[in-house]
Scaffold this motif. Structure first.
Motif, PDB file in Angstrom:
ATOM      1  N   GLU A 154       0.810  -1.221   0.000  1.00 30.11           N
ATOM      2  CA  GLU A 154       0.000   0.000   0.000  1.00 30.11           C
ATOM      3  C   GLU A 154       0.844   1.273   0.000  1.00 30.11           C
ATOM      4  OE1 GLU A 154      -2.961  -0.248   3.074  1.00 30.11           O
ATOM      5  OE2 GLU A 154      -3.674  -2.209   2.401  1.00 30.11           O
ATOM      6  N   ASN A 155       2.154   1.123  -0.212  1.00 32.15           N
ATOM      7  CA  ASN A 155       3.063   2.279  -0.293  1.00 32.15           C
ATOM      8  C   ASN A 155       2.910   3.202   0.924  1.00 32.15           C
ATOM      9  OD1 ASN A 155       4.082   1.552  -2.916  1.00 32.15           O
ATOM     10  ND2 ASN A 155       2.159   2.303  -3.771  1.00 32.15           N
ATOM     11  N   LEU A 156       2.872   2.603   2.110  1.00 33.93           N
ATOM     12  CA  LEU A 156       2.580   3.388   3.298  1.00 33.93           C
ATOM     13  C   LEU A 156       3.761   4.223   3.771  1.00 33.93           C
ATOM     14  CD1 LEU A 156       0.272   1.020   5.361  1.00 33.93           C
ATOM     15  CD2 LEU A 156      -0.342   2.886   3.819  1.00 33.93           C
ATOM     16  N   GLN A 157       4.990   3.815   3.441  1.00 34.48           N
ATOM     17  CA  GLN A 157       6.120   4.688   3.775  1.00 34.48           C
ATOM     18  C   GLN A 157       6.059   5.975   2.963  1.00 34.48           C
ATOM     19  OE1 GLN A 157       9.408   1.711   3.358  1.00 34.48           O
ATOM     20  NE2 GLN A 157      10.042   2.521   5.326  1.00 34.48           N
ATOM     21  N   GLU A 158       5.746   5.837   1.674  1.00 31.98           N
ATOM     22  CA  GLU A 158       5.614   7.030   0.834  1.00 31.98           C
ATOM     23  C   GLU A 158       4.443   7.889   1.309  1.00 31.98           C
ATOM     24  OE1 GLU A 158       7.736   3.849  -1.389  1.00 31.98           O
ATOM     25  OE2 GLU A 158       5.901   3.948  -0.184  1.00 31.98           O
ATOM     26  N   ASN A 159       3.347   7.223   1.693  1.00 29.05           N
ATOM     27  CA  ASN A 159       2.198   7.975   2.199  1.00 29.05           C
ATOM     28  C   ASN A 159       2.551   8.703   3.488  1.00 29.05           C
ATOM     29  OD1 ASN A 159      -0.841   8.436   2.003  1.00 29.05           O
ATOM     30  ND2 ASN A 159      -0.681   7.595   4.067  1.00 29.05           N
ATOM     31  N   SER A 160       3.346   8.056   4.342  1.00 23.80           N
ATOM     32  CA  SER A 160       3.738   8.687   5.600  1.00 23.80           C
ATOM     33  C   SER A 160       4.539   9.955   5.354  1.00 23.80           C
ATOM     34  CB  SER A 160       4.563   7.712   6.445  1.00 23.80           C
ATOM     35  OG  SER A 160       3.798   6.596   6.801  1.00 23.80           O
ATOM     36  N   GLN A 161       5.442   9.897   4.379  1.00 21.61           N
ATOM     37  CA  GLN A 161       6.263  11.074   4.099  1.00 21.61           C
ATOM     38  C   GLN A 161       5.424  12.192   3.472  1.00 21.61           C
ATOM     39  OE1 GLN A 161       9.894  10.298   2.012  1.00 21.61           O
ATOM     40  NE2 GLN A 161      10.239  12.431   1.501  1.00 21.61           N
ATOM     41  N   GLU A 162       4.591  11.828   2.492  1.00 21.14           N
ATOM     42  CA  GLU A 162       3.800  12.849   1.792  1.00 21.14           C
ATOM     43  C   GLU A 162       2.741  13.464   2.707  1.00 21.14           C
ATOM     44  OE1 GLU A 162       0.718  13.294  -2.007  1.00 21.14           O
ATOM     45  OE2 GLU A 162       1.842  11.430  -1.719  1.00 21.14           O
ATOM     46  N   VAL A 163       1.921  12.616   3.330  1.00 23.28           N
ATOM     47  CA  VAL A 163       0.847  13.127   4.185  1.00 23.28           C
ATOM     48  C   VAL A 163       1.422  13.744   5.460  1.00 23.28           C
ATOM     49  CG1 VAL A 163      -1.259  12.524   5.448  1.00 23.28           C
ATOM     50  CG2 VAL A 163      -0.796  11.479   3.229  1.00 23.28           C
ATOM     51  N   GLY A 164       2.522  13.159   5.968  1.00 27.42           N
ATOM     52  CA  GLY A 164       3.147  13.709   7.158  1.00 27.42           C
ATOM     53  C   GLY A 164       3.656  15.122   6.942  1.00 27.42           C
ATOM     54  N   THR A 165       4.314  15.358   5.804  1.00 30.49           N
ATOM     55  CA  THR A 165       4.798  16.712   5.499  1.00 30.49           C
ATOM     56  C   THR A 165       3.630  17.670   5.318  1.00 30.49           C
ATOM     57  OG1 THR A 165       6.773  15.797   4.445  1.00 30.49           O
ATOM     58  CG2 THR A 165       6.186  18.077   3.901  1.00 30.49           C
ATOM     59  N   TYR A 166       2.585  17.212   4.640  1.00 30.63           N
ATOM     60  CA  TYR A 166       1.374  18.014   4.465  1.00 30.63           C
ATOM     61  C   TYR A 166       0.783  18.388   5.822  1.00 30.63           C
ATOM     62  CZ  TYR A 166      -3.487  19.010   3.034  1.00 30.63           C
ATOM     63  OH  TYR A 166      -4.721  19.580   2.839  1.00 30.63           O
ATOM     64  N   MET A 167       0.715  17.416   6.731  1.00 33.08           N
ATOM     65  CA  MET A 167       0.152  17.651   8.059  1.00 33.08           C
ATOM     66  C   MET A 167       1.016  18.615   8.863  1.00 33.08           C
ATOM     67  SD  MET A 167      -1.070  14.823  10.864  1.00 33.08           S
ATOM     68  CE  MET A 167       0.477  13.914  10.824  1.00 33.08           C
ATOM     69  N   LEU A 168       2.327  18.438   8.796  1.00 25.94           N
ATOM     70  CA  LEU A 168       3.234  19.325   9.535  1.00 25.94           C
ATOM     71  C   LEU A 168       3.048  20.774   9.097  1.00 25.94           C
ATOM     72  CD1 LEU A 168       5.634  19.406  11.556  1.00 25.94           C
ATOM     73  CD2 LEU A 168       7.147  19.154   9.587  1.00 25.94           C
ATOM     74  N   LEU A 169       2.941  20.997   7.799  1.00 24.34           N
ATOM     75  CA  LEU A 169       2.766  22.361   7.286  1.00 24.34           C
ATOM     76  C   LEU A 169       1.402  22.935   7.652  1.00 24.34           C
ATOM     77  CD1 LEU A 169       4.427  21.850   3.770  1.00 24.34           C
ATOM     78  CD2 LEU A 169       5.375  23.091   5.726  1.00 24.34           C
ATOM     79  N   LYS A 170       0.365  22.080   7.672  1.00 26.10           N
ATOM     80  CA  LYS A 170      -0.969  22.545   8.070  1.00 26.10           C
ATOM     81  C   LYS A 170      -0.984  22.982   9.534  1.00 26.10           C
ATOM     82  CE  LYS A 170      -4.669  21.775   6.256  1.00 26.10           C
ATOM     83  NZ  LYS A 170      -5.692  22.552   5.507  1.00 26.10           N
ATOM     84  N   PHE A 171      -0.378  22.165  10.408  1.00 30.78           N
ATOM     85  CA  PHE A 171      -0.338  22.532  11.821  1.00 30.78           C
ATOM     86  C   PHE A 171       0.549  23.752  12.060  1.00 30.78           C
ATOM     87  CE2 PHE A 171      -1.870  18.129  12.837  1.00 30.78           C
ATOM     88  CZ  PHE A 171      -2.986  18.524  13.559  1.00 30.78           C
ATOM     89  N   ALA A 172       1.584  23.913  11.246  1.00 26.24           N
ATOM     90  CA  ALA A 172       2.450  25.082  11.394  1.00 26.24           C
ATOM     91  C   ALA A 172       1.679  26.381  11.164  1.00 26.24           C
ATOM     92  CB  ALA A 172       3.631  24.988  10.436  1.00 26.24           C
ATOM     93  N   LYS A 173       0.661  26.341  10.313  1.00 22.28           N
ATOM     94  CA  LYS A 173      -0.165  27.532  10.092  1.00 22.28           C
ATOM     95  C   LYS A 173      -0.913  27.925  11.366  1.00 22.28           C
ATOM     96  CE  LYS A 173      -0.825  26.819   5.115  1.00 22.28           C
ATOM     97  NZ  LYS A 173      -1.810  26.559   4.033  1.00 22.28           N
ATOM     98  N   LEU A 174      -1.292  26.921  12.181  1.00 27.37           N
ATOM     99  CA  LEU A 174      -1.954  27.232  13.449  1.00 27.37           C
ATOM    100  C   LEU A 174      -1.004  27.946  14.395  1.00 27.37           C
ATOM    101  CD1 LEU A 174      -4.007  23.961  14.151  1.00 27.37           C
ATOM    102  CD2 LEU A 174      -4.732  26.062  12.987  1.00 27.37           C
ATOM    103  N   ARG A 175       0.260  27.586  14.345  1.00 30.39           N
ATOM    104  CA  ARG A 175       1.247  28.298  15.165  1.00 30.39           C
ATOM    105  C   ARG A 175       1.308  29.768  14.782  1.00 30.39           C
ATOM    106  NH1 ARG A 175       7.305  27.162  13.801  1.00 30.39           N
ATOM    107  NH2 ARG A 175       6.559  28.420  12.052  1.00 30.39           N
ATOM    108  N   ASP A 176       1.179  30.047  13.506  1.00 31.08           N
ATOM    109  CA  ASP A 176       1.211  31.442  13.053  1.00 31.08           C
ATOM    110  C   ASP A 176      -0.061  32.195  13.435  1.00 31.08           C
ATOM    111  OD1 ASP A 176       3.645  30.804  11.936  1.00 31.08           O
ATOM    112  OD2 ASP A 176       2.816  30.395   9.942  1.00 31.08           O
ATOM    113  N   GLU A 177      -1.155  31.461  13.634  1.00 29.50           N
ATOM    114  CA  GLU A 177      -2.443  32.092  13.946  1.00 29.50           C
ATOM    115  C   GLU A 177      -2.650  32.344  15.436  1.00 29.50           C
ATOM    116  OE1 GLU A 177      -5.880  30.179  12.233  1.00 29.50           O
ATOM    117  OE2 GLU A 177      -4.708  29.480  10.512  1.00 29.50           O
ATOM    118  N   PHE A 178      -2.083  31.489  16.284  1.00 37.20           N
ATOM    119  CA  PHE A 178      -2.419  31.520  17.707  1.00 37.20           C
ATOM    120  C   PHE A 178      -1.168  31.751  18.558  1.00 37.20           C
ATOM    121  CE2 PHE A 178      -5.780  29.070  15.710  1.00 37.20           C
ATOM    122  CZ  PHE A 178      -6.929  29.588  16.309  1.00 37.20           C
ATOM    123  N   GLU A 179      -1.260  32.720  19.454  1.00 38.06           N
ATOM    124  CA  GLU A 179      -0.137  33.064  20.324  1.00 38.06           C
ATOM    125  C   GLU A 179       0.219  31.923  21.273  1.00 38.06           C
ATOM    126  OE1 GLU A 179       2.867  35.452  22.140  1.00 38.06           O
ATOM    127  OE2 GLU A 179       1.821  35.534  20.199  1.00 38.06           O
TER     128      GLU A 179
END
Length: 494
Positions: free
Chosen positions: A381-406
């Protein structure tokens, strides 16, 4: 290398304690139809992604009866996250269902252990087939599942990581690793980071340096802590120090290829070698990314340089990888051995000369058959590739919350292992009080998202979904966090 392995999923091999119940409240309705938790949530409710799985109807113990049994017969240690602890009933892939009929997106994966999802159909089928063939026999007898599993594991990593020990838990794995390091080096002292978690057994408590898990009683001897190179909370670090697409908001003057924080932390490590241990040491334990301490990442190149210093003192380097899912790390670190996969043959032989090591449940046929199936699913199921792709996507999404909230001080991690550290304000970096973090945690649960906790002050949310996670589910999770943070800021303003 020799492997000390914590079985993937570990069914039939481990009985864990249920959480202590903090509040006794009856179910609203055990006969209710299955529903989404979002119907019970707060005033802002992100829409939960669909799930095509229908769980069985819950027909077991009532909630109050569970409370009674737990209080009378199970561990009194308080481990429950929520005011009303969840009574889980069934799992399917990234989803969990409780006895009331609520569905949750599981972003903690059984404390970062359910790798390909709950009750994956292929893994289930293999488990059922093996259950009808052979449940258990100890390692004094041979059986194909153990050997097939060992061969698949050994094929994943390069020389010299080829010799495997199969054990039942991370604590047991780390105890064996400590013993092997000392047997091989003929030395005693072992170094580990402050903030490290390597187990709660009497032996490994010497390696674990989180105050919550320390006792007034004697623990493992010969273990010395050293400063954790935390570029967010430590004395040095800044915006160019991590090998990550998301950096800390602290500023630094490091060049892209030269981390000044790394050099400072290496000097601290050298100071430990010069003052706190003997001239020759047994080894150095390190989580490549600290888990229990809140997904702490070190400066680029730190571990590689620290490992070289340890080897120069005659020690071996142990990467405690029980919660790590990122293949590329091996090209950076090349540890002597680690407790999630393998040991070198020469280190294994050092133990064999002194001890006839035996493990009753290590190599259990059921666990080995399931472990092999999990490895096959990861590949198919190519889960290592999915982990890298979705993981990076998730990290960047959560990083936006850091920019929004003190109050979001730091977002960090790699692959599907992410930490969100909560602070009173970004300038001071003082931890957000536990009661406030608790409420945000509760709000996430009410909206259908389950996450973990970590950090010395329990101030960091630990994110670690199964490898089958998708981007729409990440979108839901980040919207839940945004809603919970917004509600918290509204409460603060009143």
């Amino acid at each position: 290398m020799t492997l000390v392995w914590r079985h993937l999923l570990r069914p039939l091999c481990l009985v864990t304690s249920a959480p202590r119940i903090l509040e006794m409240r009856p179910f609203l309705s055990l006969g209710a139809s299955w529903t989404s938790v979002t119907k019970l949530s707060l005033h802002t409710r992100p829409r939960m992604p669909p799930c095509d799985f229908t769980p069985e109807r819950y027909q077991s113990l009532g909630y109050n009866r569970v409370l009674e049994i737990h209080k009378e017969h199970l561990s009194p240690v308080v481990t429950a996250y929520f005011q009303k602890p969840l009574l889980l009933h069934q799992g399917h892939m990234e989803w969990l269902f409780d006895a009331e009929g609520n569905r949750y997106l599981d972003f903690f994966s059984g404390i970062v252990t359910v790798s390909v999802g709950h009750c994956h159909p292929k893994v289930n089928a293999v488990a059922q087939k093996q259950l009808g063939r052979l449940w258990h026999t100890s390692t004094v007898f041979f059986h194909p599942p153990m050997h097939e599993y060992a061969e698949k594991l050994a094929a994943l990593l390069p020389e010299p990581l080829k010799v495997i020990f199969l054990v039942n838990s991370g604590s047991e794995a780390n105890e064996l690793a400590m013993l092997m390091a000392r047997a091989h080096s003929n030395n005693i002292d072992i170094i580990s980071f402050r903030g490290a978690y390597h187990g709660c057994s009497p032996y490994t408590l010497g390696l674990t340096n989180v105050g919550t898990y320390k006792m007034e009683l004697p623990g493992g001897t010969g273990c010395q802590p050293t400063m954790c190179p935390d570029v967010f909370r430590g004395p040095w670090g800044g915006s160019h120090c991590r090998d990550s697409p998301v950096q800390t908001i602290r500023k630094c003057s490091c060049a892209p290829d030269c981390c000044q924080a790394k050099d400072q932390y290496i000097e601290q490590f050298k100071d430990t070698l010069s003052t706190s241990v003997a001239k020759s040491i047994a080894g150095f334990f390190a989580e490549p990314i600290q888990g229990v301490n809140g997904v702490v990442q070190y400066p680029k190149g730190f571990l590689k340089e620290a490992f070289e210093l340890v080897r120069a003192r005659g020690g071996v380097c142990i990467a405690d990888e029980s919660k790590w899912r990122h293949e590329r790390l091996w090209t950076v670190m090349c540890p002597s051995f680690h407790t999630f996969y393998f040991f070198p043959l020469e280190i294994a032989k050092s133990l064999a000369k002194r001890l006839q090591y035996f493990n009753t449940f290590g190599g259990n046929p059921m666990a080995c058959a399931i472990g092999s199936a999990v490895l096959e699913v990861i590949k198919e199921e190519n889960l290592q590739e999915n982990s890298q792709e979705v993981g990076t996507y998730m990290l960047l999404k959560f990083a936006k919350l850091r920019d929004e909230f003190e109050i979001v001080g730091d977002v960090r991690g790699k692959g599907l292992m992410i930490g969100i550290e909560m602070v009173q304000d970004k300038m001071s970096r003082r931890p957000l009080p536990r009661e406030e973090v608790n409420q945000i945690h509760e709000d996430c649960k009410h909206m259908g998202l389950l996450v973990g906790r970590g950090g010395i002050f329990s101030q960091t949310f630990r994110i670690a979904p199964s490898m089958c996670i998708t981007k729409p589910e990440v979108d839901f999770a980040t919207e839940v966090f945004r809603s919970a943070l917004t509600q918290h800021m509204e409460r603060r303003a009143k």
